[in-house]
Design a protein around this motif. Structure first.
Motif, PDB file in Angstrom:
ATOM      1  N   LYS A  24      49.755  29.197  41.164  1.00  0.00           N
ATOM      2  CA  LYS A  24      51.138  29.769  40.691  1.00  0.00           C
ATOM      3  C   LYS A  24      51.352  31.062  40.977  1.00  0.00           C
ATOM      4  O   LYS A  24      52.227  31.668  40.917  1.00  0.00           O
ATOM      5  CB  LYS A  24      51.651  29.228  39.441  1.00  0.00           C
ATOM      6  CG  LYS A  24      51.649  27.684  39.119  1.00  0.00           C
ATOM      7  CD  LYS A  24      51.943  27.478  37.827  1.00  0.00           C
ATOM      8  CE  LYS A  24      51.991  25.897  37.408  1.00  0.00           C
ATOM      9  NZ  LYS A  24      52.540  25.540  36.130  1.00  0.00           N
ATOM     10  N   GLU A  25      50.158  31.731  41.139  1.00  0.00           N
ATOM     11  CA  GLU A  25      50.446  33.390  41.390  1.00  0.00           C
ATOM     12  C   GLU A  25      49.259  33.931  42.100  1.00  0.00           C
ATOM     13  O   GLU A  25      48.133  33.269  42.232  1.00  0.00           O
ATOM     14  CB  GLU A  25      50.335  34.113  39.933  1.00  0.00           C
ATOM     15  CG  GLU A  25      49.139  33.678  39.265  1.00  0.00           C
ATOM     16  CD  GLU A  25      49.472  34.174  37.590  1.00  0.00           C
ATOM     17  OE1 GLU A  25      50.443  34.539  37.456  1.00  0.00           O
ATOM     18  OE2 GLU A  25      48.420  34.634  37.092  1.00  0.00           O
ATOM     19  N   LYS A  26      49.400  34.907  42.957  1.00  0.00           N
ATOM     20  CA  LYS A  26      48.316  35.642  43.759  1.00  0.00           C
ATOM     21  C   LYS A  26      47.855  36.819  42.965  1.00  0.00           C
ATOM     22  O   LYS A  26      48.777  37.816  42.577  1.00  0.00           O
ATOM     23  CB  LYS A  26      48.797  35.899  45.008  1.00  0.00           C
ATOM     24  CG  LYS A  26      48.087  36.662  45.896  1.00  0.00           C
ATOM     25  CD  LYS A  26      46.638  35.706  46.555  1.00  0.00           C
ATOM     26  CE  LYS A  26      45.968  36.527  47.546  1.00  0.00           C
ATOM     27  NZ  LYS A  26      44.767  35.909  47.837  1.00  0.00           N
ATOM     28  N   THR A  27      46.767  37.056  42.543  1.00  0.00           N
ATOM     29  CA  THR A  27      46.187  38.282  41.889  1.00  0.00           C
ATOM     30  C   THR A  27      45.221  39.008  42.672  1.00  0.00           C
ATOM     31  O   THR A  27      44.229  38.475  43.199  1.00  0.00           O
ATOM     32  CB  THR A  27      45.717  37.794  40.636  1.00  0.00           C
ATOM     33  OG1 THR A  27      46.809  37.306  39.825  1.00  0.00           O
ATOM     34  CG2 THR A  27      45.180  39.073  39.821  1.00  0.00           C
ATOM     35  N   VAL A  28      45.302  40.383  42.841  1.00  0.00           N
ATOM     36  CA  VAL A  28      44.478  41.239  43.296  1.00  0.00           C
ATOM     37  C   VAL A  28      44.020  42.416  42.456  1.00  0.00           C
ATOM     38  O   VAL A  28      45.053  43.084  42.037  1.00  0.00           O
ATOM     39  CB  VAL A  28      45.121  41.819  44.748  1.00  0.00           C
ATOM     40  CG1 VAL A  28      43.976  42.574  45.447  1.00  0.00           C
ATOM     41  CG2 VAL A  28      45.312  40.512  45.802  1.00  0.00           C
ATOM     42  N   THR A  29      42.831  42.648  42.356  1.00  0.00           N
ATOM     43  CA  THR A  29      42.348  43.845  41.589  1.00  0.00           C
ATOM     44  C   THR A  29      41.694  44.820  42.334  1.00  0.00           C
ATOM     45  O   THR A  29      40.809  44.275  42.997  1.00  0.00           O
ATOM     46  CB  THR A  29      41.483  43.560  40.390  1.00  0.00           C
ATOM     47  OG1 THR A  29      42.380  42.437  39.477  1.00  0.00           O
ATOM     48  CG2 THR A  29      41.323  44.603  39.500  1.00  0.00           C
ATOM     49  N   GLN A  30      42.016  46.098  41.937  1.00  0.00           N
ATOM     50  CA  GLN A  30      41.386  47.112  42.933  1.00  0.00           C
ATOM     51  C   GLN A  30      41.126  48.450  42.027  1.00  0.00           C
ATOM     52  O   GLN A  30      41.945  48.664  41.155  1.00  0.00           O
ATOM     53  CB  GLN A  30      42.493  47.826  44.002  1.00  0.00           C
ATOM     54  CG  GLN A  30      42.522  46.626  45.270  1.00  0.00           C
ATOM     55  CD  GLN A  30      43.772  47.127  46.343  1.00  0.00           C
ATOM     56  OE1 GLN A  30      44.699  47.535  45.883  1.00  0.00           O
ATOM     57  NE2 GLN A  30      43.148  47.372  47.509  1.00  0.00           N
ATOM     58  N   THR A 112      46.008  46.118  38.805  1.00  0.00           N
ATOM     59  CA  THR A 112      45.798  44.830  38.887  1.00  0.00           C
ATOM     60  C   THR A 112      47.413  43.985  39.383  1.00  0.00           C
ATOM     61  O   THR A 112      48.172  44.260  38.718  1.00  0.00           O
ATOM     62  CB  THR A 112      45.407  43.746  37.527  1.00  0.00           C
ATOM     63  OG1 THR A 112      43.916  44.070  37.364  1.00  0.00           O
ATOM     64  CG2 THR A 112      45.510  42.104  38.032  1.00  0.00           C
ATOM     65  N   THR A 113      47.371  43.592  40.451  1.00  0.00           N
ATOM     66  CA  THR A 113      48.914  43.117  40.969  1.00  0.00           C
ATOM     67  C   THR A 113      48.454  41.546  40.957  1.00  0.00           C
ATOM     68  O   THR A 113      47.899  41.135  41.539  1.00  0.00           O
ATOM     69  CB  THR A 113      49.015  43.478  42.223  1.00  0.00           C
ATOM     70  OG1 THR A 113      48.829  45.155  42.487  1.00  0.00           O
ATOM     71  CG2 THR A 113      50.370  43.330  42.910  1.00  0.00           C
TER      72      THR A 113
END
Length: 308
Positions: A24-30, A112-113
């Motif tokens: 249900k969501e797309k998460t990217v952490t940098q 975190t997006t």
């Protein structure tokens, strides 16, 4: 015709199935490292009045900022970051920014997006295929934050630098007052020191330095010192001060007492944040003559001797 309809039906079912099972969501952490200690960055984050110095966009109000023409709502402000939301096209984007102390006086910045996707399986597939451009935008936000959080002037408000003590031999004089000493009184004391140096056939080597200690509302002690080309004997109220030619944290400031005090506090924060140890008290160097210059144009340096 039936074969064509069958193919279309298979594609629809495949897209629906794919969309149904997509998250249900797309998460990217940098994470990137900024070259300023955590305490300095935390102080800048917590103080909303400082956001205009380091935020890589526009500060709209206390709870709204913008980046690349997108308004971001700050939902929660923390000691080490913030949580925010922004509408990017048809997607809601959730931003979780955090900072943490690392090593070598650096700070780890983590963003975190999370992009919320539609519950409609068909729309979700389309969104999932197009979130890349949105994610790149927020990747650039983290890079901009790293750049600004590595900028001494943006975080501390002044161009604080590491330098060296320029002179070792000083003649100093001290005077007690029952009030805050005026510029006239301070320069009278400075002139006495300069006259003593001239009387010893020595040369003045730099602008005078000053330190004022407030003991109470009716007790002030002012110490002035002037650098000379060699060690001179102390006599009466005039004392030889030998300063170690070591390291110095220094910041130049233009303006009157209020901005000078603000700069002094910023230098003290810098020294504390970088865990520097001082062998001597901080002092002002009077670059411009305060008797002949408007206070808005006073040029002063705040100097803090440190071991490293």
């Amino acid at each position: 015709m039936k074969r064509f309809l069958l193919i279309v039906l298979v594609i629809i079912i495949a897209v629906f199935t794919t969309g149904f099972f997509l998250p249900k969501e797309k998460t990217v952490t940098q994470t990137l490292n900024a070259t300023i200690p955590f305490d300095g960055i935390s102080r800048a984050i917590v103080n909303k009045n400082q956001w205009q110095n380091w935020w890589p966009g526009k500060v709209v109000n206390d709870s709204t900022v913008s980046y690349q023409e997108k308004d971001i709502t700050i939902n929660l402000l923390l000691l080490n970051g913030f949580k925010a939301t922004v509408k990017d096209g048809s997607n809601w984007v959730f931003l979780d920014f955090q900072s943490a102390a690392t090593y070598n006086a650096e700070t780890a910045l983590t963003l975190t997006t999370t992009i919320s996707l539609s519950s409609n399986p068909f729309l979700k597939v389309f969104q999932y295929m197009t979130v890349g451009s949105s994610l790149k935008k927020w990747e650039s936000l983290l890079q901009s934050l790293k750049t600004n959080f590595s900028d001494i002037q943006k975080i501390y408000g002044f161009d604080i630098q590491l330098g060296k003590v320029p002179n070792s031999s000083y003649i100093s004089a001290q005077q007690n007052y029952d009030h805050a000493p005026t510029n006239e009184e301070l320069y009278r004391l400075i002139d006495e020191v300069k006259n003593y140096i001239a009387g010893e056939n020595a040369k003045v080597m730099n602008d005078p330095i000053l330190n004022i200690v407030k003991e109470s509302d009716k007790a002030y002690t002012a110490m002035v010192a002037v650098a000379t080309d060699r060690d001179l004997p102390g006599k009466g109220r005039f004392m030889l001060k030998q300063m170690m030619l070591g390291n110095l944290v220094v910041a130049k400031v233009t303006g009157g007492p209020a901005i000078i005090e603000k700069c002094r506090q910023a230098v003290q924060f810098y020294v504390s944040d970088y865990r520097k140890v001082s062998p001597a008290i901080a002092f002002e160097r009077l670059i411009s003559n305060r008797l002949t210059t408007d206070s808005t144009q006073w040029v002063t340096t705040i100097n803090y001797p440190v071991f490293q």
